[in-house]
Enzyme design. Structure first.
Site, mmCIF file in Angstrom:
data_model
loop_
_atom_site.group_PDB
_atom_site.id
_atom_site.type_symbol
_atom_site.label_atom_id
_atom_site.label_comp_id
_atom_site.label_asym_id
_atom_site.label_seq_id
_atom_site.Cartn_x
_atom_site.Cartn_y
_atom_site.Cartn_z
ATOM 1 N N TYR A 141 -9.934 -0.951 2.196
ATOM 2 C CA TYR A 141 -9.461 -0.925 3.404
ATOM 3 C C TYR A 141 -9.394 0.588 3.897
ATOM 4 O O TYR A 141 -9.065 1.507 2.968
ATOM 5 C CB TYR A 141 -8.092 -1.622 3.580
ATOM 6 C CG TYR A 141 -8.266 -2.846 4.313
ATOM 7 C CD1 TYR A 141 -8.359 -4.135 3.840
ATOM 8 C CD2 TYR A 141 -8.169 -2.763 5.689
ATOM 9 C CE1 TYR A 141 -8.731 -5.225 4.602
ATOM 10 C CE2 TYR A 141 -8.379 -4.038 6.375
ATOM 11 C CZ TYR A 141 -8.563 -5.193 6.017
ATOM 12 O OH TYR A 141 -8.707 -6.345 6.543
ATOM 13 N N ASP A 165 0.675 -1.272 -0.058
ATOM 14 C CA ASP A 165 -0.071 0.103 -0.065
ATOM 15 C C ASP A 165 0.867 1.240 0.089
ATOM 16 O O ASP A 165 0.464 2.270 -0.549
ATOM 17 C CB ASP A 165 -0.954 -0.094 1.184
ATOM 18 C CG ASP A 165 -2.034 -1.068 0.967
ATOM 19 O OD1 ASP A 165 -1.922 -2.138 1.788
ATOM 20 O OD2 ASP A 165 -2.719 -1.028 -0.020
#
Ligand SMILES: *[C@@H]1O[C@H](CO)[C@@H](O)[C@H](O)[C@H]1NC(C)=O
Ligand SMILES: *[C@@H]1O[C@H](CO)[C@@H](O)[C@H](O)[C@H]1NC(C)=O
Ligand SMILES: CC(=O)N[C@H]1CO[C@H](CO)[C@@H](O)[C@@H]1O
Ligand SMILES: [Cu+2]
Length: 677
Positions: A387, A303
């Site tokens: 998320y 990420d």
């Protein structure tokens, strides 16, 4: 110092980003900007400047630039903003720079209008006139051996929404288009052998409209008000990015990739300003998924390195993301086309009551002291497709720093057909919805500066004495101690967690001994959520995410060694593995009593459950960096006690006791049901 000069650690301002972009455009024409970010000052120059800013030249402002030019050519450059001039411009081969939000945004439209995707939707049970109800989460492809690293690709994880307000993650589709982001077209579609048509269950929703339809919100929650009638106890100084609070002082930086960065963290120990960390940040993370079926092996998001915790960061709102008296800092980042994007309120700073700091009551006479704790929280929240990661850096009054990450948002999901077995690789979290097992592994990068730059890392295990019961050294068999292993080389530094020995690591300065214990001044890493990397040795994730192979790696400090999975993470094969493995080298470099960087990988393994769906209650992951042998006694005894009464004051019927209890506290339930003393 004139106020308009940025602190050398300050992120590039919008004016500086514009300047860097203008200079690059003048020299190289229209290119796509993937990175325009501060190149942090070289450490040798910066430490000299920090030590004596009056008589040391101020480090220049330098922008690090990564662009993609015509034909997909990738260039890395440096722009000296004081020149201003380009001081470096090199083409990089076989690397893909970080993905931009513009690239992410392009894929959905591309999918909805592609005839082959429309055909796959039809096979899934979605008519062509419903393509506006088809959504995709565009991920980098990770790495796919069929396509390599030269073509810039994304994988589109496909979903459907019957109505616009529906949560798409309960309507996953079974195929996965692959998008070429330079040519802006679908180049392939991965179609599973066994087809799983769209399952149109009744929606399960978490937003207020849905909850109101089901009878509304619960009504038994009373307000909690947080007030700081005299304002906050921290102050921002310099250019507004240095914070001082409860003896702490440090600089708050921010970049596209790591998000929050802390520099020059010091603690004022009774007038002696002591350095602790030169730099600290989350430097990378990986989220490997555990379903072996093709193409799910490609689901392992980096990420930070692939998307950027800065690029993905949220604009925070007063009274919900942060509650109380909040100070905000904005963030500025480039757009792909060469503009500037402002994220208002990217960082929030506030204090919270933190329960009891310390307490003792003498059982003889009930003489007592109770002191309440306060904590300082510096937070950003970023959204990585489904998320969210709320990253809180918590500073405590006793010298402890606590990185605290709250995982929330929505599970990544895949469709399962009637009666399908998840084979243990996932969980059915709603009918027909398979949420695959995965890990969230974060890499904390720490450049310690514990009373000076020459530090050593030790691994510490709680172990029983080697001597057997009945032997003279351990006659009763009860002896145990903290076994220290000095990590002398990069090879020895590669160590794993061991819960059975309460393993911890400390960063110490062997040249400075604690006057009381005689032990080196140190900071200890207390981290208990440290799962091993589950993808096996030799697997794609193991190769690409070398930082996750061990809980701790230590390297010798070098400027520009910031990204443990390599500078450019999208589409790396891990052959060779870039970043940390290169710096570890043959393992012989000494990392004892020198300027070191400690890389700590921690996190959780997530086996989804229905409680995580359709939105996950936040799950915290935390660790502590604690001073050990750093102070000569408890450093917080001067924090005002709420209540303190000594034995002589008890004897004198309370005369002279200190009563600074919180007068806004009151009896709950109107004092009913109180037990009589
Ligand atoms: C607490 O906050 C609410 C708003 O959330 C406000 O209406 C109320 O007056 C506050 N109460 C006190 C005691 O300040
Ligand atoms: C740190 O150690 C190096 C040798 O590795 C030495 O040259 C340097 O002076 C030391 N620095 C400090 C501040 O002690
Ligand atoms: C290297 C380092 O940490 N330098 C400085 C950090 O900031 C303080 C002031 O807060 C200086 O005293 C340190 O020398
Ligand atoms: Cu998870």
């Amino acid at each position: 110092m004139p106020v308009y000069l940025p602190h050398p650690f300050d992120p590039l301002s919008s004016v500086e980003i514009e300047l860097a972009i203008a200079i690059v455009k003048r020299a190289h024409g229209d290119v796509n900007f993937h990175v325009v970010s501060l190149q942090e000052p070289r450490k040798a120059q910066m430490t000299a400047w920090l030590a004596d800013s009056q008589n040391t030249p101020r480090p220049d402002r330098v922008a690090e630039v990564v662009v993609i030019a015509a034909g997909g050519k990738v260039y890395e450059g440096l722009v000296d903003l004081s020149g201003p001039k380009i001081t470096k411009w090199t083409q990089v081969h076989g690397a893909q720079p970080i993905i931009t939000i513009e690239e992410l945004a392009a894929v959905e439209h591309g999918c909805r209008t592609d005839p082959a995707v429309i055909e796959q939707c039809r096979i899934s049970g979605i008519p062509a006139d419903e393509m506006h109800k088809v959504y995709c989460d565009p991920w980098t492809i990770g790495y796919d051996e069929r396509f390599g690293s030269n073509v810039r690709l994304q994988q589109a994880l496909m979903y459907y929404r019957p109505e616009i307000d529906n949560c798409q993650y309960q309507y996953p589709l079974d195929f996965c288009p692959i998008w070429n982001s330079v040519e802006k077209k679908i180049i392939a579609i991965d179609i599973p052998k066994i087809r799983r048509p769209l399952i149109k269950n009744d929606p399960l929703e978490y937003h207020h409209l849905a909850i109101e339809k089901q009878g509304g919100y619960r009504k038994d929650l009373k307000p909690i008000n947080i007030t700081q009638p005299e304002g906050v106890s921290f102050k921002m100084s310099g250019t507004g990015r240095e914070i001082e609070w409860q003896n702490w002082k440090f600089h708050i930086g921010f970049n596209y990739r790591e998000g929050l960065v802390f520099n020059n963290i010091t603690f004022n120990d009774k007038g002696n300003v002591r350095p602790i960390f030169y730099r600290m940040s989350l430097s990378e993370m990986v989220v490997p998924y555990g379903n072996p079926e093709h193409p799910h092996q490609r689901k392992h998001a980096f990420d930070l390195g692939e998307y950027g915790a800065g690029y993905l960061t949220n604009s925070l709102a007063l009274g919900c993301d942060c509650k109380g008296s909040i100070h905000y800092l904005d963030a500025f980042m480039p757009t792909q086309a060469g503009g500037v994007r402002k994220v208002k309120n990217a960082i929030c700073i506030h204090e919270e009551d933190d329960g009891i700091l310390f307490k003792h009551t003498d059982f003889r006479d009930e003489s007592t002291i109770v002191t309440r704790a306060r904590k300082l929280i510096i937070q950003q929240i970023f959204t990585a497709a489904n998320y969210e990661y709320a990253v809180q850096w918590v500073f405590h009054q006793d010298g402890t720093i606590q990185p605290d990450i709250k995982l929330t948002g929505i599970l990544n999901t895949y469709v399962m057909h009637e009666g399908e077995d998840t084979n243990g690789w996932g969980t059915q979290v709603a009918k027909g919805v398979n949420a695959h097992n995965h890990q969230h592994l974060f890499c904390l990068r720490i450049n310690p500066n514990i009373d000076g730059p020459n530090n050593t890392v030790n691994m510490v295990d709680a172990v029983a004495s080697d001597a057997p019961v009945g032997s003279p050294e351990n006659f009763y068999g009860n002896a145990f101690y903290a076994k220290r292993t000095r990590l002398e080389t990069t090879a020895q530094s590669m160590t794993d967690y061991n819960g059975a020995t309460s393993r911890s690591w400390d960063m110490c300065n062997e040249n400075k001994l604690n006057a009381v214990s005689g032990k080196p001044v140190s900071y200890k890493i207390v981290s208990r959520e440290v799962p091993g990397l589950l993808p096996k040795e030799g697997s794609l994730v193991w190769k690409r995410a070398a930082f996750a192979r061990h809980a701790v790696h230590v390297t010798k400090y070098a400027d520009d060694q910031l990204w443990p999975a390599g500078d450019h993470v999208p589409q790396t094969s891990g052959e060779p593995s870039h970043g940390l493995t290169e710096w570890i080298g043959d393992g012989t470099e000494s990392v004892a009593n020198t300027d070191v960087v400690l890389w700590h990988t921690f996190g959780i393994t997530h086996f989804p459950a229905p409680e995580d769906f359709p939105v996950m209650p936040a799950e915290p992951i935390t660790l502590l960096l604690r001073p050990r042998h750093f102070f000569t006694c408890n450093p917080v005894m001067d924090v005002p006690a709420s209540y303190s009464i000594t034995p002589s004051q008890v004897a004198a019927k309370g005369l002279g006791a200190r009563d600074a209890t919180d007068k806004a506290s009151e009896l709950a339930l109107g004092g009913c049901c109180k037990t009589k003393l």
